[in-house]
Design a protein around this motif. Sequence first.
Motif, PDB file in Angstrom:
ATOM      1  N   PRO A   1      49.850  38.460  46.111  1.00 46.49           N
ATOM      2  CA  PRO A   1      48.488  38.873  45.731  1.00 46.49           C
ATOM      3  C   PRO A   1      47.419  38.252  46.631  1.00 46.49           C
ATOM      4  O   PRO A   1      46.466  38.928  47.034  1.00 46.49           O
TER       5      PRO A   1
ATOM      6  N   ILE B   1      33.039  40.276  43.695  1.00 50.20           N
ATOM      7  CA  ILE B   1      34.403  39.749  43.608  1.00 50.20           C
ATOM      8  C   ILE B   1      34.374  38.223  43.599  1.00 50.20           C
ATOM      9  O   ILE B   1      35.103  37.579  42.835  1.00 50.20           O
TER      10      ILE B   1
ATOM     11  N   GLU C   1      33.294  36.926  40.175  1.00 54.25           N
ATOM     12  CA  GLU C   1      34.359  37.093  39.181  1.00 54.25           C
ATOM     13  C   GLU C   1      35.492  36.100  39.416  1.00 54.25           C
ATOM     14  O   GLU C   1      36.062  35.551  38.456  1.00 54.25           O
ATOM     15  N   ALA C   2      35.831  35.848  40.681  1.00 53.84           N
ATOM     16  CA  ALA C   2      36.881  34.878  40.989  1.00 53.84           C
ATOM     17  C   ALA C   2      36.441  33.467  40.616  1.00 53.84           C
ATOM     18  O   ALA C   2      37.247  32.669  40.109  1.00 53.84           O
TER      19      ALA C   2
ATOM     20  N   MET D   1      36.968  32.954  36.982  1.00 52.78           N
ATOM     21  CA  MET D   1      38.376  32.723  36.666  1.00 52.78           C
ATOM     22  C   MET D   1      38.756  31.261  36.904  1.00 52.78           C
ATOM     23  O   MET D   1      39.416  30.628  36.074  1.00 52.78           O
TER      24      MET D   1
ATOM     25  N   TRP E   1      40.736  36.494  43.541  1.00 53.56           N
ATOM     26  CA  TRP E   1      40.467  37.545  42.554  1.00 53.56           C
ATOM     27  C   TRP E   1      41.747  38.313  42.243  1.00 53.56           C
ATOM     28  O   TRP E   1      42.092  38.518  41.074  1.00 53.56           O
ATOM     29  N   LEU E   2      42.483  38.705  43.300  1.00 52.54           N
ATOM     30  CA  LEU E   2      43.706  39.470  43.082  1.00 52.54           C
ATOM     31  C   LEU E   2      44.798  38.594  42.463  1.00 52.54           C
ATOM     32  O   LEU E   2      45.596  39.072  41.645  1.00 52.54           O
ATOM     33  N   THR E   3      44.809  37.308  42.819  1.00 53.27           N
ATOM     34  CA  THR E   3      45.762  36.387  42.193  1.00 53.27           C
ATOM     35  C   THR E   3      45.486  36.282  40.697  1.00 53.27           C
ATOM     36  O   THR E   3      46.399  36.318  39.867  1.00 53.27           O
ATOM     37  N   GLY E   4      44.200  36.145  40.350  1.00 55.17           N
ATOM     38  CA  GLY E   4      43.840  36.054  38.940  1.00 55.17           C
ATOM     39  C   GLY E   4      44.126  37.329  38.172  1.00 55.17           C
ATOM     40  O   GLY E   4      44.524  37.284  36.999  1.00 55.17           O
ATOM     41  N   ARG E   5      43.958  38.478  38.820  1.00 47.99           N
ATOM     42  CA  ARG E   5      44.194  39.755  38.152  1.00 47.99           C
ATOM     43  C   ARG E   5      45.684  40.076  38.010  1.00 47.99           C
ATOM     44  O   ARG E   5      46.047  40.960  37.220  1.00 47.99           O
ATOM     45  N   THR E   6      46.538  39.412  38.768  1.00 44.97           N
ATOM     46  CA  THR E   6      47.970  39.712  38.736  1.00 44.97           C
ATOM     47  C   THR E   6      48.755  38.569  38.079  1.00 44.97           C
ATOM     48  O   THR E   6      49.231  38.696  36.961  1.00 44.97           O
TER      49      THR E   6
ATOM     50  N   GLY F   1      47.545  35.474  37.181  1.00 42.65           N
ATOM     51  CA  GLY F   1      46.731  34.914  36.103  1.00 42.65           C
ATOM     52  C   GLY F   1      46.872  33.412  36.021  1.00 42.65           C
ATOM     53  O   GLY F   1      47.950  32.860  36.229  1.00 42.65           O
TER      54      GLY F   1
END
Length: 587
Positions: free
Chosen positions: A100, A127, A130-131, A134, A437-442, A444
């Motif tokens: 991710p 982004i 939002e990151a 997280m 961001w993508l790490t958090g969305r996948t 978590g």
Amino acid sequence: MIEDGSSGPKAYFPGPRSENESWVRSEFQAIVDDWFDWRRNSLPGDPAAIGAEERLTPGFLVERERTAQALAELMALLRRETPTYSPRYAGHMVSELSLPALFGHFTALLHNPNNTSREVSKIGTVIEAEAIAMLAEMVGFDPAVARGHFTSGGTMANFEGVWRARYRLDHWLALALWIAETTGETLDLFAAAHMGWARFAELVSRYEPPAAELRQASAVAGNPADVFRRIGVACGRDYSGPVVLVPGNKHFSWQKAANVFGLGEEAFWSAGLDAEGRLDVADLERRLEDAATAGRPVLAVVSVAGTTETGEIDPVDRVCDLLENLQAGRGWRIWHHVDAAYGGFLCTIPDGRHEAVLSPRVRKALKAVGRADSVTIDPHKLGYTPYACGTFLARDADRYTVSVFDAPYLERPHLAQDLWSATLEGSRPASGAAAMWLTGRTIGFRPDRFGAILAGTVRARQVFQDAVRAALPDLRFLEPADSNIACFSLASDGEALSSANRRTAALYDAVREDGDFHLSMTTLRRPGQAAQIAAHAARYGLEDDDDRLVLMRGVFMNPYWSSASVSERLVPEFVAALRRSIETVGA
């Protein structure tokens, strides 16, 4: 294993033998396809700048071939790079990249937004926000009010903490100096420098100081030499400036901060370490009293969650208790910055099924990070994100506030649309933010997700230590280990520490020459780490005759160590490589 039925790390990393190659290739192709499609269709009415016939001319083809040859040369060079993706590499705080993070980084890299301004990064800045939310939630901040931004690394994030701590101390002290000079009252220097924003607002309302005169009373906005002289007159003693209290295991970035911010290295006071290498809270309290007695305001107190050398977690909870008690009892509001560049992501482990891999003391420390004023985290370490990616987090907008250069000195700006004026760096890429961001969305940042991955790395360190203890009793581990870093020396019973240091250094050279596995070497030194050195010598019955302790260092942050096939195969090979190297070193 991640506890939702998935394969955990196996689903989120490329694999040391490119096991996920097919999937990764398809995702990279999809990213490139989408990028070209975006460019082709965003402004369809615009003319082409490079014609089809031009692309076939000899000159064009020569230039393409020149680029292809240079690229081939670069790729060939990089094939000789250190294979830090491999579990055989345990040298420094660098490891495999998560998919991710890699996909997010690459996608943002192609679009190339500059997060200095929403005019050129209308998506990248969203982004990033939002990151940040997280990561703020991960360390225990309220994500609805926390603020922060991505930096080029932990050094710059630590600088951001110093900048903000200085901002508020300077405002409070400038106001108090102006009042003392205006009224003729004696300046209570230490109380004034730690008064708090509520008291600041009350005094501003009562005295209505002109903003221009406050700027002249500021050591940052005015002439610092003159302001120091005026403070000395107002309080009746020479003023030598503020101090920052840092533990003896501090990262080198704090010396850099002293230089960059013009504080002078003398202003960075070391607080002692205990026999296990962590911040001694009793000594920190003594140093705070020393600062008050000397009339040296405390710009910030720093604690470390994951030391660079050995991975210790300072008692962050006890530091918070001390500073909160001082605020309640004496009115001192002292900035607390947690340098969690390495260990910040370990905050995902407590309160989950895997929390027992950490000691209760470490869990308490990590759960207290959210009580600090500001935090540094490096996603390019335990976040498995590409370089360069650091993060600065502040608990709320008040703590994120910094100087606005063209505003009256009384103004306290909060989060603006554009962050350029609130960050030490100007241009900032969105790639790190997109990776997180993508790490958090996948994956978590929860105990059953990211926490499970990191718990596996702590267990890997424990498995390695158990295997080494059983097979190689002359390798003496630094105890206790707080995280996934194992440090050890080569020493026989009753051996002089100076001799053990020489043999440990020789062992490092032998391991490096052997080449099957990668470790690093670190050195603890007196006086700062005297108690820890003495404890290590006493634990193993060594003659304590040296002012340093040389250690081999293994950083078991690679996610593949949690795979049974990797651990069962490589741990015995690792032990065998160490045995070969010890035989090379000899007695």
